[in-house]
Design a protein around this motif. Structure first.
Motif, short mmCIF file in Angstrom:
data_model
loop_
_atom_site.label_atom_id
_atom_site.label_comp_id
_atom_site.label_asym_id
_atom_site.label_seq_id
_atom_site.Cartn_x
_atom_site.Cartn_y
_atom_site.Cartn_z
N ILE A 31 45.02 48.09 40.15
CA ILE A 31 43.98 47.83 41.13
C ILE A 31 44.63 47.50 42.45
N ASN A 32 44.22 48.19 43.50
CA ASN A 32 44.75 47.87 44.81
C ASN A 32 43.82 46.85 45.47
N PHE A 67 33.36 32.02 54.68
CA PHE A 67 33.57 32.64 53.37
C PHE A 67 35.06 32.67 53.05
N THR A 68 35.37 32.56 51.75
CA THR A 68 36.75 32.65 51.30
C THR A 68 36.83 33.59 50.11
N ILE A 69 37.64 34.61 50.23
CA ILE A 69 37.84 35.54 49.13
C ILE A 69 39.14 35.17 48.42
N SER A 70 39.12 35.29 47.10
CA SER A 70 40.31 35.05 46.30
C SER A 70 40.32 36.00 45.12
N ARG A 71 41.45 36.02 44.46
CA ARG A 71 41.60 37.03 43.41
C ARG A 71 42.53 36.50 42.33
N ASP A 72 42.20 36.84 41.09
CA ASP A 72 43.05 36.54 39.94
C ASP A 72 43.48 37.88 39.37
N ASN A 73 44.67 38.31 39.71
CA ASN A 73 45.13 39.63 39.27
C ASN A 73 45.24 39.73 37.75
N THR A 97 36.15 48.03 44.27
CA THR A 97 37.57 48.08 44.03
C THR A 97 38.08 49.49 44.23
N HIS A 98 39.35 49.59 44.60
CA HIS A 98 40.04 50.87 44.67
C HIS A 98 41.11 50.80 43.60
N ALA A 99 40.93 51.60 42.54
CA ALA A 99 41.75 51.44 41.35
C ALA A 99 42.17 52.79 40.78
N LYS A 100 43.18 52.74 39.92
CA LYS A 100 43.66 53.91 39.22
C LYS A 100 43.48 53.69 37.72
N GLU A 101 42.99 54.74 37.04
CA GLU A 101 42.82 54.65 35.59
C GLU A 101 44.10 55.03 34.86
N THR A 102 44.91 55.86 35.46
CA THR A 102 46.18 56.26 34.88
C THR A 102 47.25 56.21 35.96
#
Length: 121
Positions: A31-32, A67-73, A97-102
């Motif tokens: 996930i980018n 606002f505050t954005i956060s992330r749990d990779n 999200t911008h993500a790759k499946e493979t």
């Protein structure tokens, strides 16, 4: 496929707070960016906040300072803490999200179904 499920929307009075959560699941290689967009009635969808896998963050001007954005990779989860809410923040908030499946796939944009945030005056 990558699925995004949002939670945390609701009705709040002006000046109040809400915390949105979004979990990505499914076939995920990487996930980018993860982020939040919103769309108010009769308006275009707009970016609220975005965070990359390395932690770079972008906010729309109206969200800065509130606002505050956060992330749990590790959990493929993104959060949006919204404080000092205003009636003009009323909208449906969509996780993106911008993500790759493979490993060999180009990144693809995925969207959640949205969660409604209503701020009363």
């Amino acid at each position: 496929q990558v699925q995004l499920v949002e939670s945390g929307g609701g009705l709040v009075q002006a000046g109040g707070s809400l915390r949105l959560s979004c979990i990505a699941s499914g076939r995920i290689w990487s996930i980018n960016t993860m982020g939040w967009y919103r769309q108010a009635p009769e308006k275009h969808r707009e970016l609220v906040a975005q965070i990359t896998s390395s932690g770079s963050i972008k906010y729309t001007d109206s969200a800065k300072g509130r606002f505050t954005i956060s992330r749990d990779n590790a959990k493929n989860t993104v959060y949006l803490q919204m404080d000092s809410l205003k009636p003009e923040d009323t909208a449906r908030y969509y996780c993106h999200t911008h993500a790759k499946e493979t490993e060999f796939q180009y990144g693809v944009d995925y969207w959640g179904k949205g969660t409604l945030v209503t701020v009363s005056s």
